[in-house]
Design a protein around this motif. Structure first.
Motif, PDB file in Angstrom:
ATOM      1  N   THR A   1       0.493  -1.353  -0.320  1.00  0.00           N
ATOM      2  CA  THR A   1       0.274  -0.290   0.551  1.00  0.00           C
ATOM      3  C   THR A   1       0.662   1.068  -0.222  1.00  0.00           C
ATOM      4  N   GLY A   2       0.107   2.552   0.108  1.00  0.00           N
ATOM      5  CA  GLY A   2       1.316   3.816  -0.132  1.00  0.00           C
ATOM      6  C   GLY A   2       0.310   4.719   0.194  1.00  0.00           C
ATOM      7  N   ALA A   3       0.964   5.975  -0.285  1.00  0.00           N
ATOM      8  CA  ALA A   3       0.423   7.176  -0.822  1.00  0.00           C
ATOM      9  C   ALA A   3       0.744   8.136  -2.402  1.00  0.00           C
ATOM     10  N   SER A   4      -0.412   8.604  -2.665  1.00  0.00           N
ATOM     11  CA  SER A   4      -0.534   9.557  -3.442  1.00  0.00           C
ATOM     12  C   SER A   4      -0.423  10.524  -3.258  1.00  0.00           C
ATOM     13  N   VAL A   5      -0.110  11.389  -4.153  1.00  0.00           N
ATOM     14  CA  VAL A   5       0.023  12.796  -4.274  1.00  0.00           C
ATOM     15  C   VAL A   5      -0.587  12.940  -5.540  1.00  0.00           C
ATOM     16  N   HIS A   6      -1.756  14.180  -6.097  1.00  0.00           N
ATOM     17  CA  HIS A   6      -1.959  13.961  -6.748  1.00  0.00           C
ATOM     18  C   HIS A   6      -3.337  14.926  -7.830  1.00  0.00           C
ATOM     19  N   PHE A   7      -3.005  16.354  -9.260  1.00  0.00           N
ATOM     20  CA  PHE A   7      -3.811  17.160  -8.833  1.00  0.00           C
ATOM     21  C   PHE A   7      -5.124  16.966  -8.354  1.00  0.00           C
ATOM     22  N   VAL A   8      -5.903  17.975  -7.335  1.00  0.00           N
ATOM     23  CA  VAL A   8      -7.174  17.917  -7.454  1.00  0.00           C
ATOM     24  C   VAL A   8      -8.362  18.248  -8.887  1.00  0.00           C
TER      25      VAL A   8
ATOM     26  N   ASP B   1     -10.357  12.398  -4.116  1.00  0.00           N
ATOM     27  CA  ASP B   1      -8.746  11.989  -3.540  1.00  0.00           C
ATOM     28  C   ASP B   1      -8.814  10.958  -5.473  1.00  0.00           C
ATOM     29  N   ALA B   2      -9.466  11.683  -6.592  1.00  0.00           N
ATOM     30  CA  ALA B   2      -9.334  11.225  -7.807  1.00  0.00           C
ATOM     31  C   ALA B   2      -8.481  12.521  -8.372  1.00  0.00           C
ATOM     32  N   GLY B   3      -8.475  12.381  -9.214  1.00  0.00           N
ATOM     33  CA  GLY B   3      -7.315  13.266 -10.431  1.00  0.00           C
ATOM     34  C   GLY B   3      -5.925  13.212 -11.050  1.00  0.00           C
ATOM     35  N   PRO B   4      -5.626  13.037 -11.752  1.00  0.00           N
ATOM     36  CA  PRO B   4      -4.136  12.924 -12.258  1.00  0.00           C
ATOM     37  C   PRO B   4      -3.078  12.700 -11.346  1.00  0.00           C
ATOM     38  N   VAL B   5      -1.711  11.717 -11.423  1.00  0.00           N
ATOM     39  CA  VAL B   5      -1.443  11.800 -10.436  1.00  0.00           C
ATOM     40  C   VAL B   5       0.328  12.007 -10.571  1.00  0.00           C
ATOM     41  N   ILE B   6       0.265  12.574  -9.642  1.00  0.00           N
ATOM     42  CA  ILE B   6       1.828  13.308  -9.523  1.00  0.00           C
ATOM     43  C   ILE B   6       3.231  12.658  -9.013  1.00  0.00           C
ATOM     44  N   GLY B   7       2.861  11.857  -7.919  1.00  0.00           N
ATOM     45  CA  GLY B   7       3.872  10.504  -7.458  1.00  0.00           C
ATOM     46  C   GLY B   7       3.564   9.965  -6.671  1.00  0.00           C
TER      47      GLY B   7
ATOM     48  N   ARG C   1      -3.722  15.909 -18.543  1.00  0.00           N
ATOM     49  CA  ARG C   1      -2.517  14.563 -17.144  1.00  0.00           C
ATOM     50  C   ARG C   1      -1.480  15.169 -16.801  1.00  0.00           C
ATOM     51  N   VAL C   2      -0.892  14.303 -16.264  1.00  0.00           N
ATOM     52  CA  VAL C   2       0.504  14.669 -15.505  1.00  0.00           C
ATOM     53  C   VAL C   2       1.519  15.153 -16.570  1.00  0.00           C
ATOM     54  N   VAL C   3       2.327  16.024 -17.026  1.00  0.00           N
ATOM     55  CA  VAL C   3       3.342  15.443 -18.836  1.00  0.00           C
ATOM     56  C   VAL C   3       4.872  16.493 -17.222  1.00  0.00           C
ATOM     57  N   ILE C   4       6.268  15.610 -17.125  1.00  0.00           N
ATOM     58  CA  ILE C   4       6.780  15.311 -15.696  1.00  0.00           C
ATOM     59  C   ILE C   4       7.828  15.655 -17.032  1.00  0.00           C
ATOM     60  N   ALA C   5       8.694  17.191 -16.812  1.00  0.00           N
ATOM     61  CA  ALA C   5      10.151  17.308 -17.251  1.00  0.00           C
ATOM     62  C   ALA C   5      10.679  16.586 -17.610  1.00  0.00           C
ATOM     63  N   ARG C   6      11.284  16.206 -19.554  1.00  0.00           N
ATOM     64  CA  ARG C   6      12.485  15.655 -18.877  1.00  0.00           C
ATOM     65  C   ARG C   6      13.603  15.895 -18.704  1.00  0.00           C
TER      66      ARG C   6
END
Ligand code: GAR
Length: 212
Positions: free
Chosen positions: A135-142, A147-153, A198-203
């Motif tokens: 199990t664990g934890a998620s950080v996401h845009f609201v 508790d939904a929304g695109p996951v950042i980490g 969607r979450v876009v992560i920089a190169r």
């Protein structure tokens, strides 16, 4: 470069708030915590904000007769403080789609599960009941859904034989305190952005996946 003015919304003890305050105490961290707002009078996190020299405000939702009236006051307080980014850290109040829309791409939340599993309350007991081994934890845009929304980490921990909900919550909390500052760093620095839902992560950005 100017640091991103960040507000943290809480309802309780504020251990995640503390992790964010500690990270932001370093002047090279890209976010500055400018205010903490609680919807519950006397929330433990308010004292943490004061100890860090950060404005600590209470907006008691019970003092408003409609959800929208509370959120209008919240929005006004955030605007007054010049907040550019909002972190929900144990803020246990559902936000309306209208409020979420106003902060879209600029409001993030931490939830103690590997989303999309186990949204909502009693997360750890439900994870135990389901018999999951991680199990664990998620950080996401609201987003408008709780508790939904695109996951950042995300950060994962094992579920160990003999765990009860309290033991599991404590193990997950250790990952929350590492994950949230790292995800805030990525959002505030522009390395993680919300683009078309969607979450876009920089190169070249570090992976925000953690295994503890
Ligand atoms: C944290 O575990 C956070 O992930 C959770 O509330 C706790 C707050 O603790 N949030 C949610 O469940 C959101 N749905 P804290 O006040 O010590 O940070």
């Amino acid at each position: 470069m100017a640091r991103v003015r960040t507000a943290v919304l809480i309802s309780g003890r504020g251990s995640n708030l503390q992790a964010l305050l500690d990270a932001a105490a370093d002047a090279s961290f890209p976010a500055e915590i400018v205010c903490v707002i609680s919807n519950r009078p006397g929330a433990g996190g308010l004292a943490r904000a004061e100890a860090a020299g950060v404005a600590a405000l209470t907006l008691d939702h019970k003092a408003y007769n409609a959800r929208e009236a509370f959120e209008d006051a919240l929005h006004a307080a955030l605007t007054d403080q010049g907040a550019e980014l909002v972190c929900l850290a144990g803020f246990m109040r559902l936000l309306t789609p209208g409020f979420v829309q106003r902060w879209q791409g600029r409001m993030i939340n931490i939830h103690p599960s590997l989303l999309p599993s186990f949204k909502g309350v009693d997360t750890h007991q439900r994870a135990l009941d389901a018999g999951v081994k991680l199990t664990g934890a998620s950080v996401h845009f609201v987003s408008a859904e709780m508790d939904a929304g695109p996951v950042i980490g995300q950060g994962a921990v094992p579920v160990l034989p003999g765990d009860d909900a309290a033991a599991l919550a404590a193990r997950v909390l250790t990952v929350e305190h590492k994950l949230y500052p790292e995800c805030l760093r990525q959002v505030a620095s522009g390395q993680a952005r919300l683009v078309d839902g969607r979450v876009v992560i920089a190169r070249g950005a570090p992976a925000s996946a953690m295994l503890l």
